[in-house]
Design an enzyme around this catalytic site. Structure first.
Site, mmCIF file in Angstrom:
data_model
loop_
_atom_site.group_PDB
_atom_site.id
_atom_site.type_symbol
_atom_site.label_atom_id
_atom_site.label_comp_id
_atom_site.label_asym_id
_atom_site.label_seq_id
_atom_site.Cartn_x
_atom_site.Cartn_y
_atom_site.Cartn_z
ATOM 1 N N LYS A 186 0.850 -1.201 0.000
ATOM 2 C CA LYS A 186 0.000 0.000 0.000
ATOM 3 C C LYS A 186 0.877 1.238 0.000
ATOM 4 C CE LYS A 186 -1.919 2.638 3.082
ATOM 5 N NZ LYS A 186 -1.868 3.980 2.425
ATOM 6 N N GLU A 260 10.237 -0.111 10.317
ATOM 7 C CA GLU A 260 11.220 0.974 10.200
ATOM 8 C C GLU A 260 10.489 2.233 10.636
ATOM 9 O OE1 GLU A 260 14.347 0.916 9.459
ATOM 10 O OE2 GLU A 260 14.527 -1.134 8.710
ATOM 11 N N CYS A 295 13.654 9.933 8.553
ATOM 12 C CA CYS A 295 13.737 9.276 9.859
ATOM 13 C C CYS A 295 15.164 9.306 10.399
ATOM 14 C CB CYS A 295 13.212 7.855 9.767
ATOM 15 S SG CYS A 295 13.628 7.052 8.244
ATOM 16 N N GLU A 397 9.854 13.588 17.337
ATOM 17 C CA GLU A 397 10.226 13.636 15.923
ATOM 18 C C GLU A 397 9.385 14.715 15.243
ATOM 19 O OE1 GLU A 397 9.114 10.349 13.199
ATOM 20 O OE2 GLU A 397 11.189 10.417 12.535
#
Ligand code: NAI
Ligand code: MG
Length: 500
Positions: A186, A260, A295, A397
């Site tokens: 997806k 991840e 990331c 983050e």
């Protein structure tokens, strides 16, 4: 911060792009669609199917059907198909790069073209590894033959984000297929077009059903994929929050899962490293030219107190010399933030920093409300100097160009602060002292530490997170073997009495 020319958007109608199920280009069963936007211009560029459970079910059945034949093809023959995909992709890098730049807002020259190039290389790398799907023999004695086989798992369900969509998709597709699995992937709703373009190239060389690519939202399409009982492996890249949802879905059915996830990576600069090349490396590690939507962004800058102000001055000059503007303009170094939600989130962090008494704005700030940059989601690279490692900006983050600089005195303090995070993806250490560099590299709780460089991942290096940054490794042979195969042991008794 200089601004590159914002060329006027053409008034082209958004085109419609279909998704790939069982070798065919199709719409959602519901007929519903979603709009894809160019975040640098805030214009609609395409419509895509709004895939949901019915589409997931069809794709998974197709992938299941294709699995039997695909998994039996000798591995190097599968590898050869991946090599042909790599070659076809290499000839279309420019088209792919422009699609990526347009839908993600990542600048063509600094980000989108390198992403397209690396993606082709990922297919080349895994194509060449097919012969390494080897087992072992176990020495149990002269009368026993015990050996292992690396077998594929079945249908892989993969879900990817929008920040480097095509590369992150290839990192699921290439190793999964090489190892003999089939896949239902997806794409992220914000950046599906490059992934569908890649799927088109793949489909030219693959039997129907081996690769299926769906578009749709996380909850409507990603959710049913994670929960589909015929999925034998889940591989996810994205936020830690959604990673937990995926892991719970995997727990319900006991399927292996690779994650991840996010990061808040430290960049530690020693007092001997107050040099231009280090400033360049810190900028590169912070991924400013990808609007820091990465990331692995080195977003916590731990500067030794003796060089703190002088280093920030140099950083300020160099970052402000970068050109921000239309992602499709070759002159742009920095592009736009992916969408309005992320843009508002990043601005929220900047606003908080501006209001905090003990934080000092070194440069940057809130985006302009007028002028060419206000036409898109352009967030200005921003640095706050602060003494504390424990406020929101230093812990969460941000996924935007907001860097927090924190001074340190002793190596132990720097390491303690660097490790004081629930993330552990990447880290950067800057010094001429090899002893300090390696001591620190070994003490840092991260899956990837770079010393004196701030580069991106390369095929062959096992990449993945410690702590809440993830489980499993990608980019490497070990990553393929661990994430996309299961070991079977076959034990044969050689001491069977002879017939007759
Ligand atoms: P996200 O984690 O929500 O989206 C990633 C993918 O997961 C997309 O394909 C999305 O459709 C899918 N997804 C979302 N909810 C799902 C669900 N309930 N079930 C199954 N699939 C689902 O990331 P988002 O919302 O785009 O960004 C939010 C934050 O996540 C960012 O600000 C950033 O901090 C972080 N992020 C981290 C990334 C990384 O590579 N580490 C990549 C993208 C986002
Ligand atoms: Mg989300």
């Amino acid at each position: 911060m200089s601004v590159t020319e914002q060329t006027r958007p053409t008034a082209a109608q958004p085109h419609h792009v279909q998704m790939l199920i069982d070798g065919a280009w199709v719409d959602a069963a519901s007929g519903e669609t979603l709009m894809v936007e160019n975040p640098g211009r805030r214009t609609s560029i395409a419509t895509i199917p709004r895939g949901a459970k019915a589409d997931v079910d069809r794709a998974v059945i197709a992938a299941q059907k294709a699995f039997t034949a695909w998994s039996k093809i000798p591995p190097r023959q599968r590898g050869r198909l991946l090599l042909r995909i790599a070659e076809a992709m290499e000839s279309r890098i420019e088209e792919l790069a422009r699609i990526i730049a347009e839908e993600t807002g990542n600048a063509l020259r600094t980000q989108a073209r390198p992403e397209a190039t690396l993606t082709a290389d990922i297919f080349r790398y895994f194509g060449g590894l097919a012969g390494e799907l080897k087992g072992e023999t176990i020495p149990l004695g002269e009368n026993v033959l015990s050996y292992t086989r690396r077998e594929p798992l079945g249908v892989v369900g993969a879900i990817i984000p929008w920040n480097a969509p095509v590369l992150l998709g290839a990192l699921k597709i290439a190793p999964a297929l090489c190892a003999g699995n089939t896949i239902v992937l997806k794409a992220a709703e914000d950046a599906p077009l490059g992934v569908l373009f890649m799927a088109k190239i793949c489909q030219e060389f693959l039997p129907p059903g081996v690769i299926n690519v769906l578009t749709g939202t996380g909850e409507e399409c990603g959710g049913p994929l994670a929960q589909n009982p015929a999925i034998m492996k889940l591989s996810f890249t994205g936020s830690t929050e959604v990673g937990k949802i995926i892991m719970r879905a995997a727990a319900d059915r006991i399927v292996p899962v690779s994650l991840e996830l996010g990061g808040k990576s430290p960049s530690i600069v020693y007092p001997d490293a107050n040099e231009d090349w280090v400033v360049d490396g810190v900028i590169s590690g912070m991924r400013f030219t990808r609007q820091s939507q990465s990331c692995t962004a080195g977003s916590r800058l731990f500067l030794h107190q003796d060089i703190f102000d002088r280093f920030l001055e140099k950083l300020s000059t160099k970052v402000q010399a970068l050109k921000m503007g239309d992602p499709l303009d070759e002159a742009s170094d920095i592009g736009a933030i992916i969408n309005e939600k992320q843009f508002r989130k990043v601005c929220g962090y900047v606003d908080e920093g501006l209001h905090r008494k003990d934080a000092r704005l070194v440069f940057g700030g809130l985006p302009p409300k007028e002028g060419p940059l206000s036409q898109g989601y352009f967030a200005i690279p921003t640095v706050f100097a602060d003494t504390s490692n424990d406020w929101r900006l230093a812990r969460e983050e941000i996924f935007g160009p907001v860097l927090v600089a924190i001074p340190w005195k002793n190596e132990e303090d720097a390491i303690r602060m660097a490790n004081d995070s629930h993330y552990g993806l990447a880290a950067y250490v800057w010094t001429h002292e090899i002893g300090s560099a390696l001591r620190t590299a070994h003490a840092i709780e991260s899956g990837w530490v770079q010393v004196n460089q701030g580069l991106g991942q390369q095929p062959g290096h096992s990449y993945g997170g410690y702590k809440q940054s993830g489980i499993g490794r990608e980019f490497s042979l070990e990553g393929m073997l661990d994430s996309f195969t299961q070991r079977k042991n076959v034990t044969v008794n050689l001491n069977v009495p002879r017939l007759g």
